[in-house]
Design a protein around this motif. Sequence first.
Motif, PDB file in Angstrom:
ATOM      1  N   LEU A   1       0.813  -1.216   0.000  1.00  8.65           N
ATOM      2  CA  LEU A   1       0.000   0.000   0.000  1.00  8.65           C
ATOM      3  C   LEU A   1       0.848   1.268   0.000  1.00  8.65           C
ATOM      4  N   GLY A   2       2.130   1.139   0.199  1.00  8.70           N
ATOM      5  CA  GLY A   2       3.005   2.279   0.402  1.00  8.70           C
ATOM      6  C   GLY A   2       3.443   3.011  -0.849  1.00  8.70           C
ATOM      7  N   HIS A   3       2.548   3.212  -1.786  1.00  6.29           N
ATOM      8  CA  HIS A   3       2.892   3.947  -3.000  1.00  6.29           C
ATOM      9  C   HIS A   3       1.675   4.764  -3.439  1.00  6.29           C
ATOM     10  N   PRO A   4       1.859   6.047  -3.730  1.00  2.00           N
ATOM     11  CA  PRO A   4       0.711   6.900  -4.075  1.00  2.00           C
ATOM     12  C   PRO A   4      -0.102   6.418  -5.275  1.00  2.00           C
ATOM     13  N   VAL A   5       0.547   5.924  -6.304  1.00  2.00           N
ATOM     14  CA  VAL A   5      -0.200   5.466  -7.484  1.00  2.00           C
ATOM     15  C   VAL A   5      -1.013   4.219  -7.135  1.00  2.00           C
ATOM     16  N   ARG A   6      -0.456   3.322  -6.348  1.00  2.00           N
ATOM     17  CA  ARG A   6      -1.213   2.126  -5.958  1.00  2.00           C
ATOM     18  C   ARG A   6      -2.411   2.513  -5.095  1.00  2.00           C
ATOM     19  N   ILE A   7      -2.223   3.475  -4.198  1.00  2.69           N
ATOM     20  CA  ILE A   7      -3.351   3.942  -3.384  1.00  2.69           C
ATOM     21  C   ILE A   7      -4.421   4.542  -4.279  1.00  2.69           C
ATOM     22  N   ARG A   8      -4.027   5.369  -5.239  1.00  6.13           N
ATOM     23  CA  ARG A   8      -5.006   5.987  -6.137  1.00  6.13           C
ATOM     24  C   ARG A   8      -5.756   4.934  -6.931  1.00  6.13           C
ATOM     25  N   VAL A   9      -5.054   3.934  -7.426  1.00  2.00           N
ATOM     26  CA  VAL A   9      -5.703   2.845  -8.169  1.00  2.00           C
ATOM     27  C   VAL A   9      -6.724   2.146  -7.279  1.00  2.00           C
ATOM     28  N   LEU A  10      -6.337   1.850  -6.052  1.00  2.00           N
ATOM     29  CA  LEU A  10      -7.263   1.177  -5.132  1.00  2.00           C
ATOM     30  C   LEU A  10      -8.462   2.054  -4.805  1.00  2.00           C
ATOM     31  N   GLU A  11      -8.243   3.373  -4.698  1.00  3.22           N
ATOM     32  CA  GLU A  11      -9.370   4.283  -4.479  1.00  3.22           C
ATOM     33  C   GLU A  11     -10.343   4.224  -5.652  1.00  3.22           C
ATOM     34  N   LEU A  12      -9.812   4.255  -6.857  1.00  2.71           N
ATOM     35  CA  LEU A  12     -10.663   4.173  -8.047  1.00  2.71           C
ATOM     36  C   LEU A  12     -11.442   2.870  -8.077  1.00  2.71           C
ATOM     37  N   LEU A  13     -10.743   1.780  -7.777  1.00  3.90           N
ATOM     38  CA  LEU A  13     -11.392   0.464  -7.821  1.00  3.90           C
ATOM     39  C   LEU A  13     -12.355   0.272  -6.654  1.00  3.90           C
ATOM     40  N   SER A  14     -12.243   1.085  -5.625  1.00  2.00           N
ATOM     41  CA  SER A  14     -13.195   1.026  -4.517  1.00  2.00           C
ATOM     42  C   SER A  14     -14.578   1.475  -4.966  1.00  2.00           C
ATOM     43  N   GLU A  15     -14.600   2.320  -5.983  1.00  2.81           N
ATOM     44  CA  GLU A  15     -15.870   2.810  -6.521  1.00  2.81           C
ATOM     45  C   GLU A  15     -16.532   1.774  -7.419  1.00  2.81           C
ATOM     46  N   ARG A  16     -15.700   1.175  -8.306  1.00  2.00           N
ATOM     47  CA  ARG A  16     -16.208   0.200  -9.286  1.00  2.00           C
ATOM     48  C   ARG A  16     -15.038  -0.335 -10.089  1.00  2.00           C
ATOM     49  N   GLU A  17     -15.320  -1.312 -10.916  1.00  2.00           N
ATOM     50  CA  GLU A  17     -14.320  -1.838 -11.841  1.00  2.00           C
ATOM     51  C   GLU A  17     -13.908  -0.718 -12.807  1.00  2.00           C
ATOM     52  N   HIS A  18     -12.619  -0.678 -13.147  1.00  2.00           N
ATOM     53  CA  HIS A  18     -12.120   0.328 -14.083  1.00  2.00           C
ATOM     54  C   HIS A  18     -11.279  -0.333 -15.159  1.00  2.00           C
ATOM     55  N   GLY A  19     -11.361   0.234 -16.349  1.00  2.00           N
ATOM     56  CA  GLY A  19     -10.482  -0.172 -17.428  1.00  2.00           C
ATOM     57  C   GLY A  19      -9.148   0.544 -17.295  1.00  2.00           C
ATOM     58  N   VAL A  20      -8.136  -0.016 -17.913  1.00  4.13           N
ATOM     59  CA  VAL A  20      -6.806   0.575 -17.848  1.00  4.13           C
ATOM     60  C   VAL A  20      -6.824   1.991 -18.424  1.00  4.13           C
ATOM     61  N   ALA A  21      -7.532   2.206 -19.518  1.00  8.26           N
ATOM     62  CA  ALA A  21      -7.583   3.539 -20.133  1.00  8.26           C
ATOM     63  C   ALA A  21      -8.155   4.568 -19.154  1.00  8.26           C
ATOM     64  N   GLU A  22      -9.180   4.194 -18.420  1.00  3.90           N
ATOM     65  CA  GLU A  22      -9.752   5.104 -17.407  1.00  3.90           C
ATOM     66  C   GLU A  22      -8.733   5.415 -16.317  1.00  3.90           C
ATOM     67  N   MET A  23      -8.046   4.378 -15.867  1.00  6.54           N
ATOM     68  CA  MET A  23      -7.075   4.584 -14.793  1.00  6.54           C
ATOM     69  C   MET A  23      -5.908   5.447 -15.262  1.00  6.54           C
ATOM     70  N   LEU A  24      -5.515   5.297 -16.523  1.00  3.81           N
ATOM     71  CA  LEU A  24      -4.460   6.156 -17.055  1.00  3.81           C
ATOM     72  C   LEU A  24      -4.897   7.615 -16.997  1.00  3.81           C
ATOM     73  N   ARG A  25      -6.118   7.874 -17.400  1.00  3.30           N
ATOM     74  CA  ARG A  25      -6.650   9.244 -17.371  1.00  3.30           C
ATOM     75  C   ARG A  25      -6.716   9.774 -15.943  1.00  3.30           C
ATOM     76  N   ASP A  26      -7.192   8.943 -15.020  1.00  5.33           N
ATOM     77  CA  ASP A  26      -7.428   9.392 -13.648  1.00  5.33           C
ATOM     78  C   ASP A  26      -6.170   9.443 -12.782  1.00  5.33           C
ATOM     79  N   THR A  27      -5.130   8.731 -13.170  1.00  9.42           N
ATOM     80  CA  THR A  27      -3.893   8.765 -12.393  1.00  9.42           C
ATOM     81  C   THR A  27      -2.859   9.719 -12.987  1.00  9.42           C
ATOM     82  N   GLY A  28      -2.937   9.936 -14.297  1.00  6.15           N
ATOM     83  CA  GLY A  28      -2.001  10.836 -14.955  1.00  6.15           C
ATOM     84  C   GLY A  28      -0.584  10.297 -15.071  1.00  6.15           C
ATOM     85  N   VAL A  29      -0.429   8.976 -15.006  1.00  3.90           N
ATOM     86  CA  VAL A  29       0.905   8.385 -15.136  1.00  3.90           C
ATOM     87  C   VAL A  29       1.044   7.723 -16.504  1.00  3.90           C
TER      88      VAL A  29
END
Length: 115
Positions: A16-44
Amino acid sequence: MSTPLYQLKAEFFKTLGHPVRIRVLELLSEREHGVAEMLRDTGVEPAYLSQQLAVLRRADMVVARREGTAVYYALTSPQVADLLTTARAILSGVLAGRAELPADLRTPAPREKTP
């Protein structure tokens, strides 16, 4: 000999000790996400997101499914979302007296209920 629970917990929290992993988990806490969505929402960059998703997959925190050429991710346990909500509540209490309280902590998270 089995691994002590405290050591397993330490490894879990290292994951859990990484900001991008935390952000991904936050996104997935809402619902399933596609990689393209996560790229947009994480900005990496795609390769960097792929590395972080691989860490989460190896830790069995997320699961992937393929639909055509798209890949979708979901949490393996809703308790991960609960953990993130608990962490937010702890941080809100710890940082409450500080002037630089992050804006994200001033408003309830989407999953949180307001009293």
